[in-house]
Design a protein around this motif. Structure first.
Motif, mmCIF file in Angstrom:
data_model
loop_
_atom_site.group_PDB
_atom_site.id
_atom_site.type_symbol
_atom_site.label_atom_id
_atom_site.label_comp_id
_atom_site.label_asym_id
_atom_site.label_seq_id
_atom_site.Cartn_x
_atom_site.Cartn_y
_atom_site.Cartn_z
ATOM 1 N N TRP A 223 43.068 50.273 24.738
ATOM 2 C CA TRP A 223 42.412 49.887 24.156
ATOM 3 C C TRP A 223 42.634 48.903 23.094
ATOM 4 O O TRP A 223 41.239 48.097 22.582
ATOM 5 N N LYS A 224 43.355 47.816 22.932
ATOM 6 C CA LYS A 224 43.752 46.557 22.201
ATOM 7 C C LYS A 224 43.342 45.408 23.765
ATOM 8 O O LYS A 224 42.942 44.720 22.934
ATOM 9 N N LEU A 225 42.946 45.286 24.829
ATOM 10 C CA LEU A 225 43.548 44.541 25.733
ATOM 11 C C LEU A 225 42.849 45.052 26.583
ATOM 12 O O LEU A 225 41.735 43.388 27.077
ATOM 13 N N ALA A 226 41.611 45.774 25.831
ATOM 14 C CA ALA A 226 40.188 46.317 26.976
ATOM 15 C C ALA A 226 40.816 46.005 28.327
ATOM 16 O O ALA A 226 39.827 45.723 29.411
ATOM 17 N N ILE A 227 41.860 46.672 29.152
ATOM 18 C CA ILE A 227 42.235 46.731 30.052
ATOM 19 C C ILE A 227 41.724 47.876 30.967
ATOM 20 O O ILE A 227 41.947 48.853 30.352
ATOM 21 N N PRO A 228 40.944 47.600 32.578
ATOM 22 C CA PRO A 228 40.184 49.299 32.950
ATOM 23 C C PRO A 228 41.599 50.038 33.169
ATOM 24 O O PRO A 228 42.642 50.068 33.226
ATOM 25 N N SER A 229 41.303 51.280 32.648
ATOM 26 C CA SER A 229 42.087 52.206 32.547
ATOM 27 C C SER A 229 43.177 52.339 34.120
ATOM 28 O O SER A 229 44.238 52.544 34.568
ATOM 29 N N ILE A 230 41.602 52.471 35.258
ATOM 30 C CA ILE A 230 42.438 52.727 36.234
ATOM 31 C C ILE A 230 43.566 51.390 37.325
ATOM 32 O O ILE A 230 44.782 51.878 37.887
ATOM 33 N N VAL A 231 43.723 50.504 36.078
ATOM 34 C CA VAL A 231 44.662 48.744 36.506
ATOM 35 C C VAL A 231 45.552 49.484 35.606
ATOM 36 O O VAL A 231 46.804 49.517 35.649
ATOM 37 N N VAL A 232 45.732 49.907 34.253
ATOM 38 C CA VAL A 232 46.839 49.690 33.701
ATOM 39 C C VAL A 232 47.641 51.279 33.976
ATOM 40 O O VAL A 232 49.462 50.670 34.166
ATOM 41 N N THR A 233 47.304 52.071 35.017
ATOM 42 C CA THR A 233 47.794 53.295 34.830
ATOM 43 C C THR A 233 48.551 53.367 36.401
ATOM 44 O O THR A 233 49.124 54.033 36.827
ATOM 45 N N LEU A 234 47.563 52.627 37.539
ATOM 46 C CA LEU A 234 48.133 52.509 38.510
ATOM 47 C C LEU A 234 49.401 51.084 38.087
ATOM 48 O O LEU A 234 50.512 51.679 39.195
ATOM 49 N N GLY A 235 49.171 50.063 37.322
ATOM 50 C CA GLY A 235 50.791 49.459 36.407
ATOM 51 C C GLY A 235 51.701 50.665 36.016
ATOM 52 O O GLY A 235 52.817 50.567 36.683
ATOM 53 N N THR A 236 51.781 51.211 35.179
ATOM 54 C CA THR A 236 52.323 52.156 34.371
ATOM 55 C C THR A 236 53.027 53.400 35.627
ATOM 56 O O THR A 236 54.179 53.271 35.135
ATOM 57 N N MET A 237 52.041 53.221 36.122
ATOM 58 C CA MET A 237 52.961 54.236 37.419
ATOM 59 C C MET A 237 53.867 53.513 37.891
ATOM 60 O O MET A 237 55.117 54.584 38.494
ATOM 61 N N THR A 238 53.129 52.323 38.347
ATOM 62 C CA THR A 238 54.757 51.993 39.628
ATOM 63 C C THR A 238 56.091 51.523 38.395
ATOM 64 O O THR A 238 57.165 51.776 39.221
ATOM 65 N N ILE A 239 55.745 51.232 37.364
ATOM 66 C CA ILE A 239 57.427 50.675 36.457
ATOM 67 C C ILE A 239 57.740 52.298 35.647
ATOM 68 O O ILE A 239 59.295 51.825 36.103
ATOM 69 N N PHE A 240 56.893 52.616 35.912
ATOM 70 C CA PHE A 240 57.525 54.638 35.166
ATOM 71 C C PHE A 240 58.817 54.958 36.675
ATOM 72 O O PHE A 240 59.616 55.268 36.410
ATOM 73 N N ARG A 241 58.131 54.968 37.596
ATOM 74 C CA ARG A 241 58.817 55.138 38.642
ATOM 75 C C ARG A 241 60.057 53.975 38.781
ATOM 76 O O ARG A 241 61.379 54.506 39.806
ATOM 77 N N GLY A 242 60.159 52.834 38.782
ATOM 78 C CA GLY A 242 60.721 51.921 38.943
ATOM 79 C C GLY A 242 62.229 51.935 38.411
ATOM 80 O O GLY A 242 63.261 52.141 38.350
ATOM 81 N N SER A 243 61.272 53.006 37.099
ATOM 82 C CA SER A 243 62.931 53.163 35.690
ATOM 83 C C SER A 243 63.562 54.092 36.634
ATOM 84 O O SER A 243 64.740 54.633 35.992
ATOM 85 N N ILE A 244 62.817 55.091 36.628
ATOM 86 C CA ILE A 244 63.834 56.004 37.319
ATOM 87 C C ILE A 244 65.220 55.785 37.977
ATOM 88 O O ILE A 244 65.765 56.447 38.059
ATOM 89 N N PHE A 245 64.201 54.876 39.241
ATOM 90 C CA PHE A 245 65.634 54.256 39.919
ATOM 91 C C PHE A 245 66.413 53.467 39.075
ATOM 92 O O PHE A 245 67.870 53.450 39.556
ATOM 93 N N LEU A 246 66.440 52.743 38.199
ATOM 94 C CA LEU A 246 67.619 52.351 38.060
ATOM 95 C C LEU A 246 68.371 53.156 36.707
ATOM 96 O O LEU A 246 68.998 52.605 36.079
ATOM 97 N N LEU A 247 67.343 54.326 35.999
ATOM 98 C CA LEU A 247 68.245 55.002 35.074
ATOM 99 C C LEU A 247 69.220 55.954 35.848
ATOM 100 O O LEU A 247 70.953 55.963 35.574
ATOM 101 N N SER A 248 68.800 56.510 36.942
ATOM 102 C CA SER A 248 69.639 57.782 37.646
ATOM 103 C C SER A 248 70.810 56.652 38.931
ATOM 104 O O SER A 248 71.648 57.186 39.957
ATOM 105 N N GLY A 249 69.716 55.352 39.046
ATOM 106 C CA GLY A 249 70.946 54.862 40.330
ATOM 107 C C GLY A 249 70.547 55.165 41.666
ATOM 108 O O GLY A 249 71.218 54.967 42.607
#
Length: 325
Positions: A111-137
């Motif tokens: 909405w605010k940065l007008a980034i294509p949704s496919i680019v945004v969600t590909l990025g957040t998909m990687t961030i979310f997956r990485g966060s799981i590893f950081l939280l659980s070790g």
């Protein structure tokens, strides 16, 4: 005749034909108890597909739903190990809230940065997956570390159907009411059908897309708890690649990638079609890894069918224009 031209009717007939075909070799597969089990197995896919449908209606796509599910599920599992006495209702509320917050991040970026949704969600998909590893070790949380109430809730039987299946039914009913009876639901269709015209009617396109992503995230968060509790295990790669099945269910169900076209019934039937295939493959002795290939092929066929239907409609409109001239 009009009924059988609809995507939902054709898909329903295809599911029935598939069940009849399976029943000729494996009669036990179509037993009522087994079919209820298939429905319960498909419930997570149905819930995610409904959230994805709303996003696609607004001409966007959310490839982070499975990663959202995984991160929320891991957090719920870790919370349960730390506070096993926490009421399930509280866990459910926290799962939905966390999922909605993750979805809102996607929506804000679009909405605010007008980034294509496919680019945004590909990025957040990687961030979310990485966060799981950081939280659980990188460590797993297994069934013996979870409380019986935490893992047992989705399995509670009500009228022969697990709570997981009943939750899917409630989500289906809620989405059907939202899309057909509210101004927000109609805005989802308007934004996807013609965003420029939607602006002239007073609809905030960006805000509507933000709400769609938030709703999708909330349903992913809900599914995160249900997934981890039902399978009684949480690890870094929960639901890996599941976003493909979610998109496939939507496309097979007739939700147009171009936006503005789709139905709750179509998304549910698309998910059930894949669910029947997924459950039938092991029974038939076929490797479940073929499911990915089948899902991919189904997406291509469904998109091709949707595109052909759109071209036919365009030609009909042109013919009417020629007649009027």
């Amino acid at each position: 005749m009009t009924l059988f031209k609809s995507r939902e009717a054709i898909l329903f007939a295809a599911i029935l034909a598939l069940l009849v075909l399976i029943a000729t070799r494996f009669p036990g597969f179509v037993a009522p108890r087994n079919l209820l089990g298939v429905f319960a197995d498909t419930a997570p896919l149905m819930i995610l597909a409904l959230g994805q449908m709303v996003v696609i209606l607004t001409r966007c796509i959310d490839l982070s739903v499975a990663a959202n599910l995984a991160l929320t599920g891991m957090v719920c599992a870790m919370l349960n190990t730390a506070m096993p006495g926490l009421p399930i209702v509280v866990t459910l509320v926290l799962a939905v809230a966390m999922g909605a917050a993750l979805g809102a991040i996607n929506g804000l970026l679009v909405w605010k940065l007008a980034i294509p949704s496919i680019v945004v969600t590909l990025g957040t998909m990687t961030i979310f997956r990485g966060s799981i590893f950081l939280l659980s070790g990188g460590e797993w949380i297994n069934a013996f570390e979870m409380s019986p109430a935490f893992t047992g809730f989705p399995r509670i039987l009500i009228a022969g159907l697990p709570v997981l299946g009943w939750i899917a039914i409630l989500v289906i009913a809620a989405l059907a009411l939202l899309l057909s009876r509210t101004t927000t639901g109609r805005a989802f269709f308007a934004v996807g059908g013609n965003p420029h015209a939607a602006v002239y009617t007073g609809i905030d396109v960006g805000r509507t897309q933000f709400l769609a992503f938030t709703l999708s995230g909330a349903l992913a968060g809900l599914t995160g708890y249900l997934w981890v509790a039902r399978y009684a295990v949480a690890y870094t790669d929960i639901a890996g690649g599941f976003e493909l099945d979610v998109v496939a269910a939507c496309v097979i169900g007739g939700i147009s990638i171009a936006g503005g076209i789709g139905s709750v019934g179509g998304a549910v039937l698309g998910a059930l079609f894949l669910g029947v295939i997924k459950n039938a493959l092991p029974v038939a002795g076929v490797s479940p890894f073929w499911q990915m290939a089948i899902s991919g092929a189904a997406i291509i066929v469904a998109v091709a069918a949707n595109s052909r239907a759109d071209r036919k409609k365009g030609r009909i409109i042109l013919k009417f224009a020629e007649v009027r001239q």
